[in-house]
Scaffold this motif. Sequence first.
Motif, PDB file in Angstrom:
ATOM      1  N   GLN A  88       0.849  -1.324  -0.064  1.00 37.00           N
ATOM      2  CA  GLN A  88       0.021   0.043   0.047  1.00 37.00           C
ATOM      3  C   GLN A  88       0.740   1.245  -0.082  1.00 37.00           C
ATOM      4  N   LEU A  89       2.166   1.221  -0.410  1.00 32.61           N
ATOM      5  CA  LEU A  89       3.065   2.309  -0.642  1.00 32.61           C
ATOM      6  C   LEU A  89       2.384   3.367  -1.528  1.00 32.61           C
ATOM      7  N   THR A  90       1.799   4.570  -1.250  1.00 33.60           N
ATOM      8  CA  THR A  90       0.907   5.297  -2.355  1.00 33.60           C
ATOM      9  C   THR A  90       2.067   5.948  -3.189  1.00 33.60           C
ATOM     10  N   GLY A  91       1.745   6.035  -4.379  1.00 34.12           N
ATOM     11  CA  GLY A  91       2.418   6.573  -5.523  1.00 34.12           C
ATOM     12  C   GLY A  91       3.510   5.520  -5.819  1.00 34.12           C
ATOM     13  N   ILE A  92       3.717   4.597  -5.376  1.00 32.00           N
ATOM     14  CA  ILE A  92       4.585   3.406  -5.701  1.00 32.00           C
ATOM     15  C   ILE A  92       3.943   1.956  -5.735  1.00 32.00           C
ATOM     16  N   GLN A  93       3.434   1.583  -5.022  1.00 29.75           N
ATOM     17  CA  GLN A  93       2.720   0.360  -4.914  1.00 29.75           C
ATOM     18  C   GLN A  93       1.279   0.326  -5.343  1.00 29.75           C
ATOM     19  N   ASP A  94       0.520   1.254  -4.659  1.00 32.23           N
ATOM     20  CA  ASP A  94      -0.991   1.405  -4.822  1.00 32.23           C
ATOM     21  C   ASP A  94      -1.766   0.416  -4.776  1.00 32.23           C
ATOM     22  N   GLY A  95      -1.234  -0.620  -3.976  1.00 34.17           N
ATOM     23  CA  GLY A  95      -2.171  -2.006  -3.982  1.00 34.17           C
ATOM     24  C   GLY A  95      -1.698  -3.387  -5.072  1.00 34.17           C
ATOM     25  N   TRP A  96      -0.255  -2.835  -5.520  1.00 38.43           N
ATOM     26  CA  TRP A  96       0.369  -3.732  -6.550  1.00 38.43           C
ATOM     27  C   TRP A  96       1.570  -4.047  -5.844  1.00 38.43           C
ATOM     28  N   ASN A  97       1.897  -5.461  -5.989  1.00 37.36           N
ATOM     29  CA  ASN A  97       3.287  -5.868  -5.913  1.00 37.36           C
ATOM     30  C   ASN A  97       4.236  -5.443  -6.898  1.00 37.36           C
ATOM     31  N   ARG A  98       5.234  -4.700  -6.727  1.00 40.24           N
ATOM     32  CA  ARG A  98       6.027  -4.152  -8.000  1.00 40.24           C
ATOM     33  C   ARG A  98       7.245  -4.944  -8.374  1.00 40.24           C
ATOM     34  N   LYS A  99       7.132  -6.158  -8.056  1.00 37.53           N
ATOM     35  CA  LYS A  99       8.460  -7.005  -8.384  1.00 37.53           C
ATOM     36  C   LYS A  99       8.417  -7.600  -9.654  1.00 37.53           C
ATOM     37  N   GLY A 100       7.393  -7.199 -10.446  1.00 35.83           N
ATOM     38  CA  GLY A 100       7.285  -7.559 -11.806  1.00 35.83           C
ATOM     39  C   GLY A 100       8.608  -7.156 -12.465  1.00 35.83           C
ATOM     40  N   LEU A 101       9.038  -7.931 -13.570  1.00 37.86           N
ATOM     41  CA  LEU A 101       9.945  -7.433 -14.530  1.00 37.86           C
ATOM     42  C   LEU A 101       9.303  -6.564 -15.642  1.00 37.86           C
ATOM     43  N   ILE A 102       7.842  -6.621 -15.739  1.00 40.43           N
ATOM     44  CA  ILE A 102       6.994  -5.944 -16.664  1.00 40.43           C
ATOM     45  C   ILE A 102       6.070  -5.160 -15.537  1.00 40.43           C
TER      46      ILE A 102
END
Length: 608
Positions: free
Chosen positions: A569-583
């Motif tokens: 839930q890090l606003t502006g970065i994650q916003d409910g997404w896990n950002r470990k994608g390569l895409i």
Amino acid sequence: MRVLQTILFLLLFISTSTQAQSIINVHDRTTTSLNGTWKVLIDPYENGLYNYRLQPFDEMENPGRAAYFTDSKQRDKTELLEYDWDTSPTIQVPGDWSHQKDEFKWYEGTMWYRKKFSYQKQEGNNRVFLHFGAVNYYSKVFLNGEKLGENIGGFTPFQFEITDKLKEENSLVVYVNNNRKPEGIPTVNTDWFNYGGITRDVVLIETPGTFIEDYFVQLNPDNARELTGYIQLNGVVSDQEITIEIPEAGVKFTTQTNTEGKAEFTKKIKKLRYWTPEDPKLYTVNIHSETDLVTDQIGFRTIKTDGPDILLNGKSVFLRGISIHEENPYRVGRAYSEADAELLLGWAKDLGCNFVRLAHYPHNEYMIEKANELGLMVWEEVPVYWTIHWNNPDTYKNASNQLSTVINRDKNSAATIIWSLANETPVSDPRNDFLFELSKLARSLDNTRLLSAAMEVHTEPDNPLEFIVEDKLAEFVDIVAFNEYIGWYNGLPSKLENSSWKIPYDKPVFISEFGAGAKAGFHADSLTRFSEEYQADLYKRSITALQSIENLRGMSPWILVDFRSPRRQLTGIQDGWNRKGLIGDQGEKKQAFYILQEFYRSKASEKH
Ligand code: GCU
């Protein structure tokens, strides 16, 4: 106490039966799709299932017209009825409800679906089955007001025979509840979004009175010049002659089913063109009984281990993998279609993969079919994830049903080479007992594939840079897999330079996860968290460090594409997404994508 507990546990294990299996190879059967627009009713207080004294309508002799599954209509203007399916909102099937209406986005609870349909059988004595690709998580199915049955588990198929229940016009009502449960599989805590709904295809399957329900046609794991397997009929005419034909390979032979409708066979054959990632050869296999014909596209290969090596058709192979969640980022919802499979697996091929780890639950059949066509070996997994209730026999029964169902569904898939029993499960005696039983079940159902699981890693206080993989679970499986997050959850990427691993097993080692978060398009120095540069630096250092593991035979970094997770839930970065994608979630390839792609291209050019 411990002995008594183990005995009780084993007795409970033995008592658990596996659920009736579904018809396999649905896509090549005579089917009528029920996909499309359904009616939907949200029901957070389960008013459609219980009366105000919490008595369940579906356990009553006469449930009364208030029960949503009776699909009642107001008889005249004086009647009180507090629902009307015909005036209810609509929803698309397949597809989770979260992405279909704003008010459904975060909803967890009960949702009702209704589909009206008419159906004419093609032949008089044919039979009709109602088949669901998956419904997450707990479902009750009613046809014309009659309960057909229930299913627990959000990622595996189930079906009901409705031959004698069809009317001129039919009302199919499905109760779906996706509440997370401590005793569930998975339990309440996961790092993925709990997409509820009828998330995969719904079809009617029409079969002859006695039909080919199940079959297994593969190479003998110990003799690649021999076909082995069985055919299982369902119906009253159980003793039939069966012909198995692989025209392109000049194979044609007959066998005879016994009084239970089963025929087992072994057949010597001349050398087939083996299925490999470089040459994913699929043969048309025709299975004729006296009353039915089923055609399938089957690849033939052998997969086994020899000490630290993974042998595909007898040759050592390195698994150039990537982990994938079953989610289409553009839809922001569960993936379910052939096009979704082409999108996700197309990205994996672009990355240079010959392997995909389908996390953390069985994916839809299009992913398996597409992997067979594209030449991607597959790790399939049941969601025995994190803090499972190991001592609960119902939890074990749920896990064993899900595992036996996915093995039954995909046992003819050449691409599927690994069944995974678990992911990052905390070590305890009950956990070891649970997974030992699950490993025995898997081997009893399919002795042609490998077992694995992401097991635990620890360090000793006197040497925090030596990562030790010593887990009882490693004794139950063929490939020792583990997730490592040095540089993300454990120090900074530079820590990798001085890290080492102690893995005391003469088995292949597979890194089932490593990775770092990055917001696509966010650029900074390589020490700034969530920058593409940080993620790229971690990939470079991880690839270098992990190659120091002598028995390393593959990896599936975490993860192909950003995915939704309520934990992020890090606003502006994650916003409910896990950002470990390569895409990224708009299809943007991050710097780390190209780091891994370059490594995989170099690995692909090596000769083993
Ligand atoms: C864990 C887990 C994944 C999770 C990942 C993460 O290893 O297996 O399901 O998403 O780490 O923290 O991103």
